[in-house]
Design a protein around this motif. Structure first.
Motif, PDB file in Angstrom:
ATOM      1  N   PHE A   1       0.837  -1.202   0.000  1.00  0.00           N
ATOM      2  CA  PHE A   1       0.000   0.000   0.000  1.00  0.00           C
ATOM      3  C   PHE A   1       0.879   1.262   0.000  1.00  0.00           C
ATOM      4  CE2 PHE A   1      -3.203   2.340   2.998  1.00  0.00           C
ATOM      5  CZ  PHE A   1      -3.439   3.275   2.020  1.00  0.00           C
TER       6      PHE A   1
ATOM      7  N   ARG B   1       2.300   1.750  -3.438  1.00  0.00           N
ATOM      8  CA  ARG B   1       1.276   2.208  -4.390  1.00  0.00           C
ATOM      9  C   ARG B   1       0.966   3.681  -4.197  1.00  0.00           C
ATOM     10  NH1 ARG B   1      -2.874  -1.357  -6.364  1.00  0.00           N
ATOM     11  NH2 ARG B   1      -1.789  -3.252  -6.952  1.00  0.00           N
ATOM     12  N   ALA B   2       0.865   4.092  -2.923  1.00  0.00           N
ATOM     13  CA  ALA B   2       0.538   5.492  -2.648  1.00  0.00           C
ATOM     14  C   ALA B   2       1.669   6.383  -3.155  1.00  0.00           C
ATOM     15  CB  ALA B   2       0.314   5.705  -1.155  1.00  0.00           C
ATOM     16  N   TYR B   3       2.902   5.928  -2.961  1.00  0.00           N
ATOM     17  CA  TYR B   3       4.043   6.710  -3.441  1.00  0.00           C
ATOM     18  C   TYR B   3       4.007   6.805  -4.967  1.00  0.00           C
ATOM     19  CZ  TYR B   3       8.725   8.194  -4.576  1.00  0.00           C
ATOM     20  OH  TYR B   3       9.781   8.888  -5.100  1.00  0.00           O
TER      21      TYR B   3
ATOM     22  N   SER C   1       1.552   6.953  -6.890  1.00  0.00           N
ATOM     23  CA  SER C   1       0.561   7.925  -7.378  1.00  0.00           C
ATOM     24  C   SER C   1       1.145   9.309  -7.583  1.00  0.00           C
ATOM     25  CB  SER C   1      -0.586   8.070  -6.383  1.00  0.00           C
ATOM     26  OG  SER C   1      -1.404   6.963  -6.438  1.00  0.00           O
ATOM     27  N   THR C   2       2.281   9.585  -6.962  1.00  0.00           N
ATOM     28  CA  THR C   2       2.836  10.928  -7.063  1.00  0.00           C
ATOM     29  C   THR C   2       3.729  11.058  -8.294  1.00  0.00           C
ATOM     30  OG1 THR C   2       4.822  10.395  -5.785  1.00  0.00           O
ATOM     31  CG2 THR C   2       2.900  11.084  -4.545  1.00  0.00           C
ATOM     32  N   LEU C   3       3.947   9.954  -8.998  1.00  0.00           N
ATOM     33  CA  LEU C   3       4.866   9.969 -10.134  1.00  0.00           C
ATOM     34  C   LEU C   3       4.095  10.011 -11.443  1.00  0.00           C
ATOM     35  CD1 LEU C   3       7.091   7.013  -8.870  1.00  0.00           C
ATOM     36  CD2 LEU C   3       7.457   9.449  -8.470  1.00  0.00           C
ATOM     37  N   PRO C   4       4.452  10.941 -12.337  1.00  0.00           N
ATOM     38  CA  PRO C   4       3.780  10.953 -13.643  1.00  0.00           C
ATOM     39  C   PRO C   4       4.236   9.766 -14.487  1.00  0.00           C
ATOM     40  CG  PRO C   4       5.520  12.611 -13.585  1.00  0.00           C
ATOM     41  CD  PRO C   4       5.471  11.996 -12.214  1.00  0.00           C
TER      42      PRO C   4
ATOM     43  N   ILE D   1      -3.850   0.319 -16.848  1.00  0.00           N
ATOM     44  CA  ILE D   1      -4.889   0.283 -15.800  1.00  0.00           C
ATOM     45  C   ILE D   1      -4.656   1.313 -14.696  1.00  0.00           C
ATOM     46  CG2 ILE D   1      -5.525  -2.138 -16.182  1.00  0.00           C
ATOM     47  CD1 ILE D   1      -4.019  -2.761 -13.545  1.00  0.00           C
ATOM     48  N   THR D   2      -3.454   1.897 -14.658  1.00  0.00           N
ATOM     49  CA  THR D   2      -3.244   2.944 -13.657  1.00  0.00           C
ATOM     50  C   THR D   2      -3.716   4.296 -14.177  1.00  0.00           C
ATOM     51  OG1 THR D   2      -1.009   3.613 -14.341  1.00  0.00           O
ATOM     52  CG2 THR D   2      -1.188   1.721 -12.855  1.00  0.00           C
ATOM     53  N   ARG D   3      -4.087   4.342 -15.450  1.00  0.00           N
ATOM     54  CA  ARG D   3      -4.514   5.614 -16.028  1.00  0.00           C
ATOM     55  C   ARG D   3      -5.943   5.574 -16.561  1.00  0.00           C
ATOM     56  NH1 ARG D   3      -1.137   6.861 -13.374  1.00  0.00           N
ATOM     57  NH2 ARG D   3       0.639   8.242 -13.667  1.00  0.00           N
TER      58      ARG D   3
ATOM     59  N   ARG E   1      -0.096  -7.278 -10.801  1.00  0.00           N
ATOM     60  CA  ARG E   1      -0.081  -6.516  -9.548  1.00  0.00           C
ATOM     61  C   ARG E   1      -0.879  -7.199  -8.441  1.00  0.00           C
ATOM     62  NH1 ARG E   1      -0.942  -0.285 -10.008  1.00  0.00           N
ATOM     63  NH2 ARG E   1      -3.123  -0.848  -9.832  1.00  0.00           N
TER      64      ARG E   1
ATOM     65  N   ILE F   1      -4.416  -3.908  -2.370  1.00  0.00           N
ATOM     66  CA  ILE F   1      -4.671  -2.576  -1.814  1.00  0.00           C
ATOM     67  C   ILE F   1      -6.180  -2.334  -1.706  1.00  0.00           C
ATOM     68  CG2 ILE F   1      -4.587  -0.121  -2.456  1.00  0.00           C
ATOM     69  CD1 ILE F   1      -1.646  -2.509  -2.830  1.00  0.00           C
ATOM     70  N   GLU F   2      -6.919  -2.759  -2.730  1.00  0.00           N
ATOM     71  CA  GLU F   2      -8.360  -2.521  -2.722  1.00  0.00           C
ATOM     72  C   GLU F   2      -9.077  -3.425  -1.728  1.00  0.00           C
ATOM     73  OE1 GLU F   2      -9.380  -2.544  -6.871  1.00  0.00           O
ATOM     74  OE2 GLU F   2      -8.332  -0.633  -7.113  1.00  0.00           O
TER      75      GLU F   2
ATOM     76  N   GLY G   1      -8.157  -2.395   1.846  1.00  0.00           N
ATOM     77  CA  GLY G   1      -8.781  -1.130   2.228  1.00  0.00           C
ATOM     78  C   GLY G   1     -10.248  -1.305   2.576  1.00  0.00           C
TER      79      GLY G   1
END
Lengths: 365, 287
Positions: A76, A79-81, A83-86, A191-193, A211, A330-331, A334
């Motif tokens: 988790f 994954r959260a980290y 999200s901050t990367l383009p 799938i991340t976009r 993943r 993660i899903e 959560g």
């Protein structure tokens, strides 16, 4: 910045965070150095990178330290980290034949070109606790002696093993079909976009599986093998090694740039045969699994699920939506954990309904 | 060691990278254009767990700017630990002002409540959604529910309602009561109590709903019809509190939570909307 009165909730969160640190630390011990985790918890780090969807051994080690070894929490954090990367690039399809192999086996053929390479594995060790590890000391000389005792001696590091694919043998004989090829010119469905919908494009399915959470995938793959489904494959080839990663050259069209290598596990399974609807040939069907790091259980499970979904059917492991929507660590983590949040309002609404129902039954209103 | 402030400046404004925020805003515009329709979006992982408000939070983070003032409530309370945690994240990554006063906020992110104070056209209500699909209880496959929405085929839900009435003589839907949006899409209004459902009908404010785990954004634009599923002879009913009053501020026309006194076993009621309760008390000079 407006000031918000510090209230109970705020204080409780701060205190809980501090308390967790005191549980994690002990003045009698040095705090864990993440580099120790990276080297000595290698397989755990690999698992976290694959479930976190980020190839970053150092950060995965840090995540494991921070989460006190909770794999769900560590994945988790990654994954959260992430999200901050383009998203800057999509790599070319990996050339697995050029993988620097550390381990490679086939359970279909005894003799495969290049031979079976057992590599680092616990597969055939006896699962006896090694009490000598309780107090392990290792000098530089000890490690050299250990390396010299290997069949290849100290040379083992420099061996650059590459092998052709076992599946190729069957394919040359016209016995094995191909999965729909992933295009190397079109970017994959990401799938991340973008949210995929079922039936998912093949690239989306493979990403979701790559993943997925190891345990969840193992349970579903096992269910298919055991009876809720029909996939019980032979492993054509399982290989672990460093695959070169190339991206399209940003300026020169048609050129590509090597950006590094990633450790991956790749599995190709051979399944039952049937008539290929497109070619009309009778062929074995392939199952494909691939994930970051050395995680053979996950790659095999992925290959089973890939095949099982393609075959379709009524069992849980044969339903694409069921599999892909429930294997994400993660899903799932959560949502199951959110039950710890207060539900005072919704429960009050439920109370209202049960009381009104009871009143009706008792002849009220 | 870095302070929290310095550390968090190593992240982008409002945490998410700019292309991600732009994608969320585009999907939000689509949602506003098709009231009640669930727009799929990629949904980024956040430092808050999936299922803990990440859909709402992504909406808030994508909309927020320096002039905004944010209020975050969880089950009506600003002080609930999850509300505090979300509010802290917003503040640490943006430095925007935050408030507990409903009237002062430009964006109100909420889990399972709509504030008691009527919202204005200048305010945006962001609701966190655990299960965006109103048909999920009657159809487990997303593939099939998408078709049902396309065909406006809500028979299974009407049947569910009918069966409740036959069996129990009233509807059993509690919170998250299914609603028809402008006569077209069936929508899950998120688990707000039925008490709050009528506040969405022809409201003057924009409501955005975000489901992070299920990767859906949908919206109720201002002045849109929002009607609960109901039969003419079995009309929709909100929760009944039998004219009980809040023991703290004395309000009666609000959604109440009941608590049992552990010493004497007596049940007493309190406003679920804590900011409203405080406001009433302040006006009475009682705080």
């Amino acid at each position: 910045m407006a000031y918000v009165t510090v209230t109970g909730g705020q204080e409780a969160i701060e205190a809980a965070k501090k308390l967790a640190d005191t549980y994690r630390l002990d003045p009698q011990q040095p705090p864990l150095d993440p580099s120790l985790i990276q080297k000595q918890m290698r397989l755990l780090v690999d698992r976290i990178m694959s479930e976190g969807g980020l190839y970053a051994p150092e950060l995965a080690s840090l995540a494991l330290k921070q989460s006190e070894g909770d794999t769900f929490e560590a994945a988790f954090l990654l994954r959260a980290y992430r999200s901050t990367l383009p998203r800057n690039h999509y790599s070319h399809v990996l050339d697995m034949e050029n993988m620097r192999v550390i381990r490679r086996i086939s359970s279909s053929f005894k003799d495969i070109p290049g031979g079976q390479v057992l590599g680092p594995t616990y597969d055939f060790t006896h699962r006896l606790l090694r009490f000598d590890l309780m107090d392990e000391h290792l000098s530089r000389d000890d490690l050299s002696a250990l390396e010299e005792s290997l069949p290849d001696g100290v040379e083992w590091r420099d061996k650059n093993l590459t092998f052709t694919k076992v599946a190729g043998i069957l394919r040359d004989q016209g016995l094995l079909g191909r999965n729909p090829a992933l295009s190397d010119t079109e970017p994959p469905f990401d799938i991340t976009r973008e949210k995929y919908t079922s039936p998912a494009p093949r690239s989306a399915r493979l990403q979701a599986l790559a993943r997925g959470e190891t345990g969840a995938m193992m349970a579903l793959a096992y269910s298919s093998m055991r009876g809720y489904g029909a996939v019980h494959p032979t492993i054509g080839e399982l290989r672990v090694g460093y695959a070169p990663v190339c991206i399209p050259h940003p300026y020169q069209e048609g050129e590509s740039v090597y950006v590094g290598e990633t450790l991956v596990t790749e599995v190709e399974t051979i399944n039952k045969f049937a008539t290929n609807e497109e070619s009309g040939e009778v062929e074995f069907f392939l199952g494909y699994g691939c994930c970051f790091g050395q995680n053979e259980l996950k790659a095999i499970s992925m290959a089973i699920l890939d095949r099982s979904i393609s075959d379709g059917g009524t069992a849980p492991a044969e339903d694409e939506e069921f599999v892909l929507e429930h294997i994400d660590s993660i899903e799932a983590n959560g949502f199951v954990s959110h039950l710890k949040l207060p539900h005072y309002v919704t429960f009050q609404s439920k109370l209202d309904r049960i009381r009104a129902t009871k009143e009706k039954q008792n002849g009220g209103e | 060691m870095k302070t929290a402030q310095e550390h968090n400046q190593s992240y982008n404004y409002a945490f998410l990278d700019e292309p991600s925020k732009r994608e969320i805003r585009r999907k939000t515009l689509k949602a506003v254009a098709i009231p009640g329709y669930q727009v799929p979006f990629a949904s980024r992982e956040l430092p808050i767990a999936r299922g803990w408000g990440t859909g709402g939070l992504q909406l808030t983070l994508s909309l927020i700017g320096d002039d905004d003032c944010v209020k975050v409530i969880d089950q009506g309370s600003d002080d609930s630990v999850n509300a505090v945690s979300i509010r802290n994240l917003v503040q640490e990554t943006t430095n925007v002002s935050v408030t507990t006063q409903t009237e002062a906020a430009t964006i109100i992110q909420s889990r399972h409540r709509i504030p008691e104070v009527p919202l204005t056209p200048e305010q945006v209500l962001v609701l966190q959604v655990p299960k965006p699909e109103p048909l999920r209880n009657v159809e487990s496959s997303e593939k099939r529910t998408r078709i049902q929405h396309g065909e406006k085929n809500y028979n299974a839900m009407w049947l569910e309602l009918y069966e409740d009435i036959v069996k129990w003589d009233h509807a059993l839907f509690d919170a998250d009561y299914p609603v028809m949006v402008h006569g077209r899409y069936l929508m899950a209004p998120s688990p707000i109590p039925r008490w709050d459902t009528p506040k969405l009908h022809q409201s003057s404010f924009l409501t955005l709903l975000g489901a992070g785990r299920e990767k859906k954004i949908y919206a109720v634009p201002p002045y849109t019809d929002v009607e609960p599923l109901q039969f003419d002879d079995y009309p929709f009913q909100v929760e009944s509190f039998n004219s009980k009053a809040c023991t703290r501020c004395g309000s009666t026309d609000v959604f109440l939570e009941e608590n049992t006194d552990e010493t004497n076993g007596e049940v007493h009621y309190q406003c679920s909307d804590t900011a409203y309760c405080n406001k009433v008390l302040d006006e009475k000079g009682g705080r």
